[in-house]
Scaffold this motif. Structure first.
Motif, PDB file in Angstrom:
ATOM      1  N   ARG A 108       0.825  -1.206   0.000  1.00  0.00           N
ATOM      2  CA  ARG A 108       0.000   0.000   0.000  1.00  0.00           C
ATOM      3  C   ARG A 108       0.860   1.256   0.000  1.00  0.00           C
ATOM      4  NH1 ARG A 108      -4.328   2.009  -1.765  1.00  0.00           N
ATOM      5  NH2 ARG A 108      -5.304   0.014  -1.243  1.00  0.00           N
ATOM      6  N   ILE A 109       1.858   1.323   0.850  1.00  0.00           N
ATOM      7  CA  ILE A 109       2.696   2.527   0.933  1.00  0.00           C
ATOM      8  C   ILE A 109       3.560   2.665  -0.317  1.00  0.00           C
ATOM      9  CG2 ILE A 109       4.531   3.647   2.249  1.00  0.00           C
ATOM     10  CD1 ILE A 109       3.444   2.328   4.755  1.00  0.00           C
TER      11      ILE A 109
ATOM     12  N   GLY B 272      -5.605   5.913   6.873  1.00  0.00           N
ATOM     13  CA  GLY B 272      -4.690   6.219   7.970  1.00  0.00           C
ATOM     14  C   GLY B 272      -3.216   6.125   7.629  1.00  0.00           C
ATOM     15  N   THR B 273      -2.849   5.722   6.426  1.00  0.00           N
ATOM     16  CA  THR B 273      -1.425   5.595   6.114  1.00  0.00           C
ATOM     17  C   THR B 273      -0.754   6.964   5.990  1.00  0.00           C
ATOM     18  OG1 THR B 273      -2.009   5.429   3.769  1.00  0.00           O
ATOM     19  CG2 THR B 273      -1.706   3.379   4.979  1.00  0.00           C
ATOM     20  N   ALA B 274      -1.484   7.967   5.504  1.00  0.00           N
ATOM     21  CA  ALA B 274      -0.891   9.306   5.376  1.00  0.00           C
ATOM     22  C   ALA B 274      -0.557   9.880   6.749  1.00  0.00           C
ATOM     23  CB  ALA B 274      -1.840  10.228   4.617  1.00  0.00           C
ATOM     24  N   GLU B 275      -1.478   9.756   7.707  1.00  0.00           N
ATOM     25  CA  GLU B 275      -1.205  10.265   9.055  1.00  0.00           C
ATOM     26  C   GLU B 275      -0.030   9.539   9.696  1.00  0.00           C
ATOM     27  OE1 GLU B 275      -4.041   9.351   7.866  1.00  0.00           O
ATOM     28  OE2 GLU B 275      -5.336  11.135   7.894  1.00  0.00           O
ATOM     29  N   LEU B 276       0.076   8.235   9.447  1.00  0.00           N
ATOM     30  CA  LEU B 276       1.191   7.466   9.994  1.00  0.00           C
ATOM     31  C   LEU B 276       2.529   7.963   9.443  1.00  0.00           C
ATOM     32  CD1 LEU B 276       2.377   4.993  11.525  1.00  0.00           C
ATOM     33  CD2 LEU B 276       1.884   3.635   9.482  1.00  0.00           C
TER      34      LEU B 276
ATOM     35  N   LEU C   6       4.405   2.540  23.304  1.00  0.00           N
ATOM     36  CA  LEU C   6       5.146   3.062  22.151  1.00  0.00           C
ATOM     37  C   LEU C   6       4.494   4.294  21.550  1.00  0.00           C
ATOM     38  CD1 LEU C   6       6.027  -0.301  20.347  1.00  0.00           C
ATOM     39  CD2 LEU C   6       7.531   1.124  21.739  1.00  0.00           C
ATOM     40  N   GLY C   7       3.706   4.993  22.323  1.00  0.00           N
ATOM     41  CA  GLY C   7       3.070   6.207  21.838  1.00  0.00           C
ATOM     42  C   GLY C   7       1.709   5.935  21.242  1.00  0.00           C
ATOM     43  N   GLU C   8       1.245   6.887  20.463  1.00  0.00           N
ATOM     44  CA  GLU C   8      -0.099   6.813  19.902  1.00  0.00           C
ATOM     45  C   GLU C   8      -0.175   5.735  18.827  1.00  0.00           C
ATOM     46  OE1 GLU C   8      -3.275   9.561  17.367  1.00  0.00           O
ATOM     47  OE2 GLU C   8      -1.312  10.356  17.946  1.00  0.00           O
ATOM     48  N   PRO C   9      -1.115   4.794  18.946  1.00  0.00           N
ATOM     49  CA  PRO C   9      -1.321   3.803  17.875  1.00  0.00           C
ATOM     50  C   PRO C   9      -2.173   4.407  16.753  1.00  0.00           C
ATOM     51  CG  PRO C   9      -2.731   3.281  19.729  1.00  0.00           C
ATOM     52  CD  PRO C   9      -1.933   4.478  20.140  1.00  0.00           C
ATOM     53  N   PHE C  10      -1.806   4.123  15.519  1.00  0.00           N
ATOM     54  CA  PHE C  10      -2.505   4.683  14.363  1.00  0.00           C
ATOM     55  C   PHE C  10      -3.370   3.614  13.723  1.00  0.00           C
ATOM     56  CE2 PHE C  10       1.158   7.347  14.942  1.00  0.00           C
ATOM     57  CZ  PHE C  10       0.705   8.625  14.667  1.00  0.00           C
ATOM     58  N   PRO C  11      -4.692   3.822  13.685  1.00  0.00           N
ATOM     59  CA  PRO C  11      -5.547   2.861  12.969  1.00  0.00           C
ATOM     60  C   PRO C  11      -5.374   3.019  11.462  1.00  0.00           C
ATOM     61  CG  PRO C  11      -6.853   4.675  13.838  1.00  0.00           C
ATOM     62  CD  PRO C  11      -5.469   4.887  14.344  1.00  0.00           C
ATOM     63  N   VAL C  12      -5.004   1.960  10.792  1.00  0.00           N
ATOM     64  CA  VAL C  12      -4.770   1.991   9.351  1.00  0.00           C
ATOM     65  C   VAL C  12      -5.472   0.810   8.712  1.00  0.00           C
ATOM     66  CG1 VAL C  12      -2.530   3.144   9.603  1.00  0.00           C
ATOM     67  CG2 VAL C  12      -2.635   0.644   9.470  1.00  0.00           C
ATOM     68  N   SER C  13      -5.588   0.891   7.402  1.00  0.00           N
ATOM     69  CA  SER C  13      -6.130  -0.215   6.613  1.00  0.00           C
ATOM     70  C   SER C  13      -5.223  -0.389   5.401  1.00  0.00           C
ATOM     71  CB  SER C  13      -7.567   0.077   6.168  1.00  0.00           C
ATOM     72  OG  SER C  13      -8.006  -0.919   5.265  1.00  0.00           O
ATOM     73  N   ALA C  14      -4.481  -1.478   5.408  1.00  0.00           N
ATOM     74  CA  ALA C  14      -3.611  -1.749   4.271  1.00  0.00           C
ATOM     75  C   ALA C  14      -4.417  -2.074   3.021  1.00  0.00           C
ATOM     76  CB  ALA C  14      -2.672  -2.916   4.596  1.00  0.00           C
ATOM     77  N   LEU C  15      -5.641  -2.521   3.199  1.00  0.00           N
ATOM     78  CA  LEU C  15      -6.475  -2.877   2.056  1.00  0.00           C
ATOM     79  C   LEU C  15      -7.005  -1.645   1.344  1.00  0.00           C
ATOM     80  CD1 LEU C  15      -7.758  -5.232   0.493  1.00  0.00           C
ATOM     81  CD2 LEU C  15      -9.710  -5.089   2.067  1.00  0.00           C
TER      82      LEU C  15
ATOM     83  N   GLU D  33     -10.760  -0.733   8.932  1.00  0.00           N
ATOM     84  CA  GLU D  33     -11.346  -0.070   7.772  1.00  0.00           C
ATOM     85  C   GLU D  33     -12.383   0.971   8.161  1.00  0.00           C
ATOM     86  OE1 GLU D  33     -10.761  -3.292   7.967  1.00  0.00           O
ATOM     87  OE2 GLU D  33      -9.331  -3.595   6.331  1.00  0.00           O
ATOM     88  N   SER D  34     -13.049   0.813   9.288  1.00  0.00           N
ATOM     89  CA  SER D  34     -14.109   1.734   9.702  1.00  0.00           C
ATOM     90  C   SER D  34     -13.513   2.879  10.509  1.00  0.00           C
ATOM     91  CB  SER D  34     -15.160   0.991  10.537  1.00  0.00           C
ATOM     92  OG  SER D  34     -16.119   1.886  11.036  1.00  0.00           O
ATOM     93  N   ASP D  35     -13.951   4.101  10.181  1.00  0.00           N
ATOM     94  CA  ASP D  35     -13.482   5.266  10.937  1.00  0.00           C
ATOM     95  C   ASP D  35     -14.054   5.280  12.351  1.00  0.00           C
ATOM     96  OD1 ASP D  35     -12.115   6.062   8.719  1.00  0.00           O
ATOM     97  OD2 ASP D  35     -13.704   7.393   7.987  1.00  0.00           O
ATOM     98  N   LYS D  36     -15.233   4.730  12.526  1.00  0.00           N
ATOM     99  CA  LYS D  36     -15.870   4.765  13.840  1.00  0.00           C
ATOM    100  C   LYS D  36     -15.260   3.739  14.790  1.00  0.00           C
ATOM    101  CE  LYS D  36     -20.295   6.323  11.914  1.00  0.00           C
ATOM    102  NZ  LYS D  36     -21.751   6.021  11.777  1.00  0.00           N
ATOM    103  N   THR D  37     -15.115   2.504  14.310  1.00  0.00           N
ATOM    104  CA  THR D  37     -14.601   1.441  15.182  1.00  0.00           C
ATOM    105  C   THR D  37     -13.081   1.359  15.181  1.00  0.00           C
ATOM    106  OG1 THR D  37     -14.768  -0.190  13.395  1.00  0.00           O
ATOM    107  CG2 THR D  37     -16.703   0.114  14.822  1.00  0.00           C
ATOM    108  N   GLY D  38     -12.418   2.022  14.213  1.00  0.00           N
ATOM    109  CA  GLY D  38     -10.971   1.941  14.138  1.00  0.00           C
ATOM    110  C   GLY D  38     -10.286   2.571  15.330  1.00  0.00           C
ATOM    111  N   ALA D  39     -10.761   3.752  15.748  1.00  0.00           N
ATOM    112  CA  ALA D  39     -10.151   4.422  16.899  1.00  0.00           C
ATOM    113  C   ALA D  39     -10.378   3.628  18.175  1.00  0.00           C
ATOM    114  CB  ALA D  39     -10.726   5.824  17.038  1.00  0.00           C
ATOM    115  N   VAL D  40     -11.543   2.965  18.272  1.00  0.00           N
ATOM    116  CA  VAL D  40     -11.822   2.153  19.462  1.00  0.00           C
ATOM    117  C   VAL D  40     -10.904   0.933  19.504  1.00  0.00           C
ATOM    118  CG1 VAL D  40     -13.590   0.815  20.673  1.00  0.00           C
ATOM    119  CG2 VAL D  40     -14.213   2.933  19.492  1.00  0.00           C
TER     120      VAL D  40
END
Length: 646
Positions: free
Chosen positions: A123-124, A260-264, A247-256, A230-237
């Motif tokens: 993806r990246i 969230g890859t840009a923020e990471l 290790l700091g803030e975890p970033f919810p991403v979806s490789a599929l 993949e879901s914006d609502k359940t991803g943060a949860v």
């Protein structure tokens, strides 16, 4: 008859015959009979024999077995030998691993098995098609693989690793995979720990996080990517559970889907710049460009951020060069996005059946454990790149020679391959042939030639790639004597007629025997693959070949006629032959022309020659010819049909 020519020259133009500044070159021109020009093929055109520097006389022996007229051109080149001596005395530097480009840092992707590391790398890097093999099966990735990526104008490399486990009994090749992952972490400027957001936090994730927090975070930044969100609502949860890793803030991403890859990556660039784990200024191109744009659009009556009061007053009243400085900073920020010219790489694909020693050969060439090796067939899954470099000779402006070796998975028979991971493995291996310049076809010297070896040889020839036959496991051949080498060469030549032109090297990847000779064979193959021959020489060879063996004919009496030929391209050398009817040129005559051209012209020993036959009538040939004459007559002749027209 044997004709011996003795030439003794004491002094020519007050210069010693064999002084360092003088060279004698004997050129053997095409040999023709005084009686006929139809019965002798060309032997070796334009061959040059250099006179030995230790002798005061020049001896040339020519044995052609027949009484023929000979044209021998003996001339003196003054001032050229010193240059040739400089080229010969300029020793090549040894091969070494390619030095890492500090401007392109490495980012290691690690995690436990089957969390989506390879999918995130694809993806990246933007290599969803043809990138790392992805399947819903643990243990697909074993070796570390490198992918080039770009984000916000910054170029970097991603290092994909196998699933990390600390218990050797939990997975196959667990120890070897862990060693490969540790090498990737040591090389990296940042590390991304990938976890599974659907399954949640596991004990393996906790062990990896503890290791990275204690051993790695002191030198390089480490970020957590919670995959499969993949879901914006359940991803943060789902990602909130991984705060406990420390290790700091975890970033919810979806490789599929790429969520969230840009923020990471943005956060990672800031961490790299803060830690200083990469070259100074990495990750700041976009920020500098944005700041320079704001300065251009800012009201001159307002102070800029970070500007002193004195500079503000000078700029406000138009005093000084503040305006020019702002424009210059904007131009520099834009120029930073220009792509740098990359040196040309020589792609070398290592191809062969399973368990013939391809990965062992790569490790021997690389000088370290680049790929996992075992006695089990199918150990290598994905294509593995290893880059080597030969530095340019001192005092020369030539760039360094870069060799990119591509280790591939073993290719089995098509009937034995089921759709799944092995199907994609074979596709990656066949794609490696197409993206390479030279193919090293690895054979097992103890097992002979199998039908699959012939299939691969035909594939290399059809794709137009230069080829070198590497017979591995030469040390395991029993009862070797003085004739074993010659018998083995003859055997492989007869069993692999598809690449009968390819050089053969007998090596041992386990002991390193003759492995270093592969580089010389690759250099010769590259020269042959990019060789270009003048049209006059080609038509001279074609004329003698057709006179020695006329083109085929049909039973109704129609005769194939060949007019002339021309080389239109290289990589591989492509020769277009114009004839009256291409359908009459059968495969046998094509092979005959290929053989005669290789016998008459030097330099085509390691590359296929691609033949293209095009049909043209004799009238069109004569009308399009302008003072060229017939092929091979030296360019004489007149135009047709009006030789004296204005």
């Amino acid at each position: 008859m044997r004709l011996c020519l003795y030439v003794a020259i004491a002094q020519v133009a007050n210069i010693s015959a064999f002084s360092p500044s003088t060279s004698f070159v004997v050129k053997k021109l095409p040999l023709t009979s005084s009686r006929s020009r139809t019965s002798f093929p060309v032997r070796k055109l334009l061959s040059e024999l250099s006179a030995p520097s230790s002798s005061s006389s020049l001896f040339v022996s020519l044995d052609d077995g027949l009484d023929m007229d000979m044209n021998i051109d003996l001339h003196i080149d003054v001032g050229t030998t010193s240059k040739n001596n400089d080229d010969s005395n300029r020793t090549l530097k040894p091969i070494r691993k390619l030095r890492k480009n500090k401007k392109n840092p490495l980012i290691a992707i690690v995690g436990r098995p089957n969390v989506g590391k390879s999918a995130l790398v694809n993806r990246i890097a933007g290599t969803q098609s043809g990138g790392a093999i992805v399947a819903d099966e643990s243990g697909i990735t074993r070796d570390r693989t490198y992918r080039n990526a770009e984000f916000l104008g910054e170029t970097f490399q991603l290092v994909d690793t196998g699933g990390l486990v600390f218990d050797d009994n939990d997975a196959l090749f667990a120890k070897e995979i862990r060693e490969q992952a540790m090498i990737a972490i040591d090389e990296a400027s940042a590390v991304v720990l990938v976890v599974d957001g659907q399954i949640g936090l596991t004990s393996m994730d906790q062990e990896l996080a503890d290791f990275l927090r204690k051993e790695i975070t002191r030198d390089v930044p480490v970020h957590v990517a919670v995959n499969k969100c993949e879901s914006d609502k359940t991803g943060a949860v789902a990602a909130s559970e991984f705060w406990s890793l420390g290790l700091g803030e975890p970033f919810p991403v979806s490789a599929l889907h790429g969520v969230g890859t840009a923020e990471l990556l943005e956060t990672m660039f800031e961490s790299i710049d803060k830690k200083g784990s990469a070259v100074v200024g990495f990750g700041t191109k976009a920020k500098k460009l944005e700041a320079s744009k704001k300065r251009l659009k800012m009201n001159p009556k307002k102070a800029m951020p970070g500007e002193s009061e004195e500079d503000f007053l000078l700029r406000k009243h138009g005093i000084g060069s503040a305006e020019e400085t702002v424009i210059r900073q904007y131009e520099e920020a834009m120029a930073a996005f220009d792509e740098e010219e990359q040196p040309e790489e020589i792609g070398i694909a290592i191809i062969g059946r399973p368990n013939v020693g391809k990965s062992s050969l790569l490790n021997s060439l690389f000088g370290s454990t680049r790929a996992i090796v075992s006695d089990m067939a199918g150990t290598t899954r994905d294509s593995i790149d290893a880059v080597m470099e030969r530095p340019a000779p001192e005092g020369s402006d030539e760039p360094s020679t870069i060799y990119r070796f591509i280790d591939t998975a073993g290719i089995r028979r098509k009937s034995k391959i089921d759709f799944g991971p092995e199907f994609f493995m074979v596709n990656r291996a066949l794609r490696a042939i197409r993206r390479s310049d030279v193919a090293l076809l690895v054979l097992d010297a103890t097992a002979g030639v199998a039908e699959q070896d012939r299939v691969l040889a035909q594939k290399i020839s059809d794709d137009g790639r230069a080829c070198v036959l590497v017979c591995n496991k030469w040390d395991a051949v029993a009862n070797k004597d003085s004739n074993t080498f010659d018998k083995s060469v003859k055997f492989f030549r007869e069993e692999l007629p598809q690449v009968r032109w390819a050089p053969i090297i007998f090596v041992s990847a386990a002991t390193g025997q003759r492995v270093g000779k592969i580089y010389g064979a690759v250099d010769d193959a590259i020269d042959a693959h990019r060789k270009r021959v003048s049209t006059a020489v080609l038509n001279e060879v074609l004329r003698d070949a057709t006179l020695w063996q006329p083109p085929p004919s049909k039973r109704n009496g129609s005769q194939a006629k060949i007019y002339y030929c021309n080389q239109v391209s290289t990589r591989p050398p492509t020769i277009v032959v114009f004839c009256n009817d291409p359908s009459m040129i059968n495969d046998g005559y094509r092979r005959y022309l290929d053989r005669k051209f290789r016998e008459s012209l030097e330099g085509f020993e390691a590359t296929p020659i691609r033949w293209i036959f095009r049909g043209r009538s004799a009238r069109n040939i004569m009308r399009s010819r302008s003072m060229n004459g017939n092929p091979g007559d030296g360019g004489t002749g007149t135009s047709f049909p009006y030789p004296y027209a204005d």
